[in-house]
Design a protein around this motif. Structure first.
Motif, short mmCIF file in Angstrom:
data_model
loop_
_atom_site.label_atom_id
_atom_site.label_comp_id
_atom_site.label_asym_id
_atom_site.label_seq_id
_atom_site.Cartn_x
_atom_site.Cartn_y
_atom_site.Cartn_z
N GLN A 283 -3.85 14.56 -28.07
CA GLN A 283 -3.89 16.17 -28.14
C GLN A 283 -4.35 16.69 -26.70
O GLN A 283 -3.77 17.62 -26.28
CB GLN A 283 -5.36 16.56 -28.86
CG GLN A 283 -5.86 18.04 -28.76
CD GLN A 283 -7.01 18.60 -29.34
OE1 GLN A 283 -8.00 17.51 -29.45
NE2 GLN A 283 -7.30 19.86 -29.42
N HIS A 287 -1.79 19.39 -24.94
CA HIS A 287 -2.58 20.57 -24.23
C HIS A 287 -1.66 20.65 -23.09
O HIS A 287 -1.20 21.82 -22.28
CB HIS A 287 -4.03 20.12 -23.80
CG HIS A 287 -4.64 21.05 -23.05
ND1 HIS A 287 -4.86 22.36 -23.38
CD2 HIS A 287 -5.12 21.04 -21.65
CE1 HIS A 287 -5.37 22.96 -22.29
NE2 HIS A 287 -5.71 22.06 -21.42
N SER A 290 1.63 22.25 -23.67
CA SER A 290 1.47 23.67 -24.12
C SER A 290 1.14 24.60 -22.77
O SER A 290 1.77 25.61 -22.81
CB SER A 290 0.39 23.58 -25.03
OG SER A 290 -0.07 24.76 -25.36
N ASP B 270 -1.91 23.17 -34.76
CA ASP B 270 -1.48 22.14 -33.87
C ASP B 270 -1.37 22.86 -32.69
O ASP B 270 -2.01 22.51 -31.56
CB ASP B 270 -0.01 21.71 -33.95
CG ASP B 270 -0.10 20.29 -34.89
OD1 ASP B 270 -0.91 19.54 -34.55
OD2 ASP B 270 0.76 20.29 -35.57
N ALA B 271 -0.67 24.14 -32.43
CA ALA B 271 -0.56 24.89 -31.28
C ALA B 271 -1.96 25.38 -30.91
O ALA B 271 -2.20 25.32 -29.60
CB ALA B 271 0.37 26.05 -31.57
N ALA B 273 -4.93 23.96 -31.38
CA ALA B 273 -5.79 23.05 -30.82
C ALA B 273 -5.26 22.52 -29.64
O ALA B 273 -5.83 22.14 -28.56
CB ALA B 273 -5.50 21.77 -31.81
N ALA B 274 -3.94 22.64 -29.25
CA ALA B 274 -3.30 21.84 -28.09
C ALA B 274 -3.69 22.80 -26.94
O ALA B 274 -4.16 22.52 -25.79
CB ALA B 274 -1.91 21.78 -28.35
N SER B 275 -3.30 24.12 -27.17
CA SER B 275 -3.66 25.22 -26.16
C SER B 275 -5.05 25.35 -25.71
O SER B 275 -5.25 25.54 -24.39
CB SER B 275 -3.00 26.40 -26.37
OG SER B 275 -3.54 27.13 -27.38
N SER B 280 -10.01 19.73 -34.00
CA SER B 280 -9.39 19.89 -35.21
C SER B 280 -10.29 19.81 -36.39
O SER B 280 -11.57 19.30 -36.11
CB SER B 280 -8.25 18.88 -35.65
OG SER B 280 -8.81 17.59 -35.85
N SER B 303 -0.74 15.01 -39.44
CA SER B 303 0.10 16.07 -39.16
C SER B 303 1.41 16.12 -39.82
O SER B 303 1.79 15.75 -41.00
CB SER B 303 0.06 16.29 -37.61
OG SER B 303 0.82 17.31 -37.10
N LEU B 304 2.66 16.41 -38.89
CA LEU B 304 4.03 16.30 -39.63
C LEU B 304 4.60 15.09 -40.07
O LEU B 304 5.39 15.11 -40.68
CB LEU B 304 4.82 16.98 -38.75
CG LEU B 304 5.22 16.58 -37.25
CD1 LEU B 304 5.94 15.33 -37.49
CD2 LEU B 304 6.12 17.73 -36.51
#
Lengths: 426, 426
Positions: A283, A287, A290, B270-271, B273-275, B280, B303-304
């Motif tokens: 993660q 981050h 991102s 995902d987006a 959580a990352a940014s 999660s 996830s994917l």
């Protein structure tokens, strides 16, 4: 004069019962070794009862035994493709008091053969019990059987369990990259977190997803444990990969460190991440991407599901694990004691696996690390030496029985043995 | 007088080329439908060339086509067990300008049959293009083929792709629980995060891990999307399960809400959580357990990777996906247009799958939700109605080819078709 080998082979026959324990928690084919011990034991007249210890070390000092000879043949056959530890495991050393208790309990049940299947904690337990028996003059033959996804036990060429875990990570990474490639706009960067502390055998296995001579195949970047991580270099490498291919697939060990030698994130273990709500390594990398590159990222964290995947068991791995169990029984009957089974490669052109033994004392305080010479100069991929080492170990897949369309695992019926020792708390 | 059915069956023969696109990003058997369309198309003289659009909607307005008839038979056969989208996907509607461009491009290439495989975004694209063709008086037959792991498309009994994803989550949860049970001291609570927004079909599938009449089997607790989450009740339920069984296995939808209707955590995608480095859902639940109950927790987040697992493809699912592709071609040749293929259950005692069609307009703005009547009163498990619905769809496993011990997926050679349209930016 008799050589040492002759002496060993002519060891006095020891008659009695056997006890098997499993230790450690990352064991895709540990049960195949359990099956190997049980089925080999049935071939020898000097072995009477076959007991299992519930939950590893805990069971042996709590006298929590089950009768393995009572289990159906079908169940024992199913053990060969049932991941994790059917007997239950534990880790941790025994206290002096617990060790004394163990020998008393063994004596009560006439346990003369003791086998422990697992990682370093298993070999440590075997070593402790072997020494204690020797100190108390109790006639016992103790053998460790290596079994761990981590491949960190020394002297043995490889550990049963590692090839199956390697298949999991390689397949998962391959599938993840395949998904990414199919949806260019939706997941430009994907990160797979490898659950492994202070070692890189599992991290390395992600590179098996690359097809031969297909250098552009995923993983595009691999981050190894304890190699100082540079965010700047990382972002540059990710950006360069995206520019070239349109996406970037990354495998990362969960214990990355920064330039000062501190963990990149305090969420490097499950327990830490949960208690502090700290980001896991994957993660954290997502981050960075991102924040700085502004592209879509996704991160996967299989955690312990990686070690329990029956779909990824290598047939070779399961067969060798079974063979290691058989070898342990034969060696003990021939007089070996306080040893661990090791796997070696035959001298022939074609791969073959041979079994030998090494002293537990050689094993318990030593680790085997991924050779540095197998890592390429770029620091984020592996060379042919690793592939050569792994190829034979990955061979074959298991045919798996299903029940109601969900796979059928071996459930031991676990008929318990009555507690008899006066020293056991009831 | 001819009935409407007769009119449809006697539709004038339309001769030309076909174009196939894939849309959406969660499609374990989308490629089986692609294979079904291609192989059925070869049976009909009215179909000349078979083109594929690269990356879904993007390809159709950018004239990025490949020649699917050029691919080897082996590749097309391998599509049946290759997850994700071999043509690449995208999502998102087309602008008015892009749509006009599409018809001009179709005209240039004499595209007369247009098939879109995928989720709601695919059906929306099919609907948009069908309307545009009608408005411009361009003779085109457009068909949607349902394909998504989410099972949210309405009218059809089920969506190809769902059963395979269900097998992934049920197997993974089963294996996770199995590991937990084997190491009582090391992972008392394990949480599996289900990647699914505002729906519960995938979350529900975790309950298939329970064996019949084995109420103590995992999952012990299941948390559904958009059901207000009570931390107090959660902790009580976890504690009660640990007291009874020694461990607790949990499945949780990633979009849980609190009493006020807000997401439990901002890391639900995902987006996000990352940014924001937000936890999660699984990590957040693990945190609650760790903080308040002080027991060891572990959390997994596939996830994917969950949607790309070839090991979990249901044979029935892959066969039905293939059949849906074939049905789309036959229906279009018979004169159907602006329809989506639907799957229905036969009236007989034994399960059978029949194909029909429904108007795209009936599909695009509607969702199918997990029936509330299938959830037990405890709110954390499912009843026999769900199992009855799922059992036939899970039947069978695929025999999968391997190459160098890693599974072999279909890689299209992607011979591109020369761009001809004056309206395409080159």
């Amino acid at each position: 004069m008799l050589t040492k080998t002759h002496l060993t082979n002519m060891a006095e026959q020891l008659t009695g019962n056997i006890l098997i324990a499993q230790c450690g928690n990352r064991a895709p084919v540990s049960n195949a070794s359990l099956a190997g011990i049980i089925e080999e034991a049935l071939n020898h007249d000097c072995i009477e009862e076959i007991y299992g210890s519930l939950n590893g070390a805990h069971g042996i000092h709590q006298e929590a035994f089950i009768d393995l000879a009572e289990e159906s043949q079908q169940t024992i056959r199913n053990l060969r493709h049932t991941p994790t530890a059917a007997l239950g495991t534990s880790s941790g050393k025994l206290t002096a008091q617990e060790l004394e208790n163990v020998i008393a309990i063994f004596n009560t049940h006439n346990i003369r053969y003791f086998f422990v299947i697992g990682d370093h904690s298993a070999q440590t337990l075997a070593d402790q019990v072997a020494r204690q028996a020797q100190d108390q003059g109790y006639d016992l033959r103790t053998m460790g059987v290596p079994s761990t996804a981590n491949n960190t036990l020394p002297i043995t060429d490889h550990c049963p369990g590692y090839a199956s875990a390697a298949k999991f990570f390689a397949s998962t990474l391959c599938e993840m990259a395949h998904t990414q490639a199919s949806q260019p706009a939706q997941a430009t960067v994907s990160i797979l977190e490898i659950p492994e502390h202070h070692n890189n055998w599992l991290t390395a296995s992600s590179t098996l997803a690359k097809r031969k001579n297909q250098t552009e195949d995923a993983p595009h970047l691999v981050y190894f444990s304890e190699v100082p991580f540079s965010p700047e270099k990382f972002l540059q490498d990710v950006q360069a990969t995206i520019k070239k291919l349109g996406y970037c697939t990354i495998a990362a060990n969960e214990t990355l460190i920064d330039r000062d030698g501190n963990y990149l994130t305090q969420g490097s273990t499950d327990a830490e991440a949960a208690s502090r709500l700290a980001p896991s390594t994957a993660q954290y990398l997502a981050h960075l991407v991102s924040e700085h590159l502004g592209v879509t990222t996704t991160w996967s964290r299989p955690s312990l599901t990686a070690f329990a995947s029956r779909h990824h068991i290598s047939q070779t791995d399961a067969q060798e694990a079974y063979g290691a169990g058989q070898a342990a029984v034969r060696s003990a009957i021939q007089g070996e004691n306080a040893k661990m089974i090791i796997l070696t490669r035959g001298e022939t052109d074609h791969y073959s696996c041979e079994y030998g033994v090494t002293a537990l004392t050689e094993v318990i305080n030593n680790n085997k690390f991924l050779p540095e010479a197998w890592i390429n100069e770029d620091g984020t991929s592996l060379n042919f030496q690793y592939v050569k080492y792994m190829q034979p170990l990955l061979q074959g897949e298991m045919v798996i029985p299903y029940e109601n369309h969900i796979h059928q695992v071996a459930h031991l019926s676990k008929r318990t043995i009555e507690k008899r020792s006066s020293q056991t708390v009831r």
